[in-house]
Design an enzyme around this catalytic site. Sequence first.
Site, PDB file in Angstrom:
ATOM      1  N   CYS A 130     -48.445  23.610  47.866  1.00 48.69           N
ATOM      2  CA  CYS A 130     -48.610  22.306  48.517  1.00 48.69           C
ATOM      3  C   CYS A 130     -48.138  22.319  49.970  1.00 48.69           C
ATOM      4  O   CYS A 130     -48.795  21.759  50.858  1.00 48.69           O
ATOM      5  CB  CYS A 130     -47.884  21.226  47.730  1.00 48.69           C
ATOM      6  SG  CYS A 130     -46.181  21.624  47.293  1.00 48.69           S
ATOM      7  N   HIS A 242     -45.008  15.269  51.523  1.00 42.63           N
ATOM      8  CA  HIS A 242     -44.233  16.346  52.146  1.00 42.63           C
ATOM      9  C   HIS A 242     -44.305  16.228  53.664  1.00 42.63           C
ATOM     10  O   HIS A 242     -45.354  15.887  54.223  1.00 42.63           O
ATOM     11  CB  HIS A 242     -44.811  17.712  51.763  1.00 42.63           C
ATOM     12  CG  HIS A 242     -44.538  18.137  50.357  1.00 42.63           C
ATOM     13  ND1 HIS A 242     -43.780  17.401  49.461  1.00 42.63           N
ATOM     14  CD2 HIS A 242     -44.926  19.260  49.673  1.00 42.63           C
ATOM     15  CE1 HIS A 242     -43.721  18.045  48.307  1.00 42.63           C
ATOM     16  NE2 HIS A 242     -44.406  19.171  48.407  1.00 42.63           N
TER      17      HIS A 242
END
EC number: 1.2.1.11
Length: 341
Positions: A130, A242
């Site tokens: 990710c 994130h």
Amino acid sequence: MEYNVAVVGATGNVGQEMLNILNERLFPVKEAFAIASRQSIGREVSFGDRTLKCRDLETFDFSQVQIALMAAGGSVAKEWAPKIARTGAVVIDNSSHFRMDPDVPLVVPEVNAEAVRGFAKKNIIANPNCSTAQLVVALKPLHDAATIRRVVVSTYQSTSGAGKEAMDELFNQTKGIFVNDEPTPSAFTKQIAFNVIPHIDVFMEDGFTKEEWKMTVETKKILDPKIKLTATCVRVPVFVGHAEAINVEFEKPITDDEAREILREAPGLLVVDKREDGGYVTPVECVGDFATYVSRIRVDPTVENGLAFWCVSDNLRKGAALNAVQVAELLVNRGLLKAAA
């Protein structure tokens, strides 16, 4: 043309997002199948305005699907991805297991779409980590313009990257602190509420964690093996989204204004970069979006030809489910799949 699609791990965070995104992006699905472990047989999951009942991974006939999106973890992928691939379905796997296999393409469509053709060797395509996915989307157009020598990246990764139990731990610890309950770490090695943890995945002999290693080797495989990269990966008390602070050293001169214009024109990116209070994007603001956001672009005066910038993205989407669906779209748009009968 329409395609039968199976989502393996349909009850998890990423599996549910895969179903959501297939529906949102109007992927040409003839029939969708929610696949999970035996304990979840019959459990209902949503697919647009429809409800799917979970089928058993061990007994499901994958020969009836053309695409299998896997979000079930490395051990399941190791055992089942080759089995599913042998039935004729193309497996797009979100785990780390196949990423560094030389016969499995590691694909981010905005970066190395041509690599998707390599799926034929094993009928498997890997999704990147990710944190790597959003990083290379931002680096690619800059690399094309000025050639990257070195990257230093610090990540601020949300708890959803560690699964539902990790998100629950953040919620329960945060709630508990307000009533003087002692936080008890379980999913994490230390308290996550009101704290940050510089430790994601296992430690390696050189002192880096495996998450940091993944960012290095995956960036090289996807973008350019000549790029030098060092990462520090940190878990933060955020549920989804994130963030990354990125420093880049280039071979050729590039200004912040030039970088800003290049990134504005690049696929998958949105630039929000005003040098004023609030003139940047934070993880909370990127949740539910398809784009990777870039902010705070500025010259790094400590190196020749250096830039620094801030990058955020919904890790359940671009970092996992969205990228997998985009890979499936590549297969369809390039005529690499047979449609459902």
